[in-house]
Design a protein around this motif. Structure first.
Motif: not given
Length: 289
Positions: A247-267
């Protein structure tokens, strides 16, 4: 002869900034500047998403290889509707928070000790620098053998990643304090406590906050490693489970959530920098406005 009252520039500036109209205008200008910066930051992601969607639709790329942004968004909505996604996010954020607090606290403590004492640096720093070069992936099997597959091994692995950036930057920040400031503190007869709290830490704060930003990123990376190695909950587990069922689309959902979480913490750390480092008059680059 009548005595004329002198108006000093500082008094004029103070009365000007007390003016509600001037204060309101300054806040409005600051808000517009922040909105402009945010808009500029969204330009590149929007372009990537549009090109990605067009390429996936026109070239008919298989969803198993590269799903389109719309497919990923639909999967996100489905996971959110069932409540599964937010349960995994809650677990991952809690792990990252516990590990970051533990690792960053120890990094700040050891960085302060080695920064203030040459003897402490000579005893402690060589071993820590050697351990710092060992990758997370090499240590994760050892952590699993020692602490099992429970929460403790994951939180300690995250803490290990968060420890070193703050340790190194705290040490460098303290050693970078101008030596003349210590001469001034000696003349003013500052106690050791006052030297640390009123002189050393404020001067080293830019490096310390940089270390916090890097520690947050390292903690997020440690979270990914710990959950991919072995977990039954969390975003990493969601990614591994989706991979097994292609389920590649779910894999991308997880990757995007990791990216957004890191960006929020950095901000969030950048907001702290803007508040605590107002005194710093550093180069902001050309066309900073």
């Amino acid at each position: 002869m009548s005595k004329a009252k002198l108006a000093f520039p500082s008094e004029n500036l103070e009365s000007k900034f007390r003016n509600p109209a001037v204060t309101k205008q300054a806040k409005s200008t600051k808000f517009q500047g922040s909105a402009l910066i945010m808009t500029r930051g969204l330009v590149l992601p929007i372009i990537i998403v549009v090109v990605w969607q067009l390429a996936g639709s026109l070239l008919h790329v298989s969803n198993t290889i590269l799903p389109t942004p719309l497919d990923i968004f639909h999967s996100f909505l489905e996971l959110a509707r069932t409540g599964e996604l937010f349960g995994h996010i809650k677990i991952s954020v809690f792990r990252a928070l516990i590990g970051f607090i533990l690792g960053a606290s120890l990094g700040l403590l050891f960085g302060t000790l080695t920064g203030l004492s040459n003897k402490a640096e000579q005893f402690v720093d060589p071993s820590l620098q050697m351990l710092r070069t060992v990758p997370h992936l090499a240590l994760s099997p050892l952590f699993i053998l020692w602490f099992g597959l429970g929460e403790l091994s994951k939180e300690l692995l995250i803490a290990l990643g968060a420890f070193f950036p703050l340790y190194v930057n705290t040490l460098l920040g303290i050693r970078g304090v101008d030596k003349k400031l210590f001469d001034v503190a000696r003349i003013l007869e500052f106690s050791r406590w006052n030297q640390v709290t009123k002189l050393i830490f404020p001067a080293a704060l830019p490096n310390i906050l940089l270390g916090v930003r890097l520690s947050l990123g390292a903690a997020w990376l440690g979270l990914v490693v710990s959950e991919l190695m072995g977990a039954s909950e969390g975003i990493g587990y969601l990614i591994m489970d989706a991979r097994q069922f292609t389920r590649t689309e779910v894999v991308f959902v997880g990757i995007i959530i990791f990216a957004l979480g890191g960006k929020i913490g950095d901000s969030l750390v950048r907001v702290l920098e803007s508040r605590f480092l107002k005194w710093r008059d550093s180069y902001q680059g050309e066309n900073a406005a």
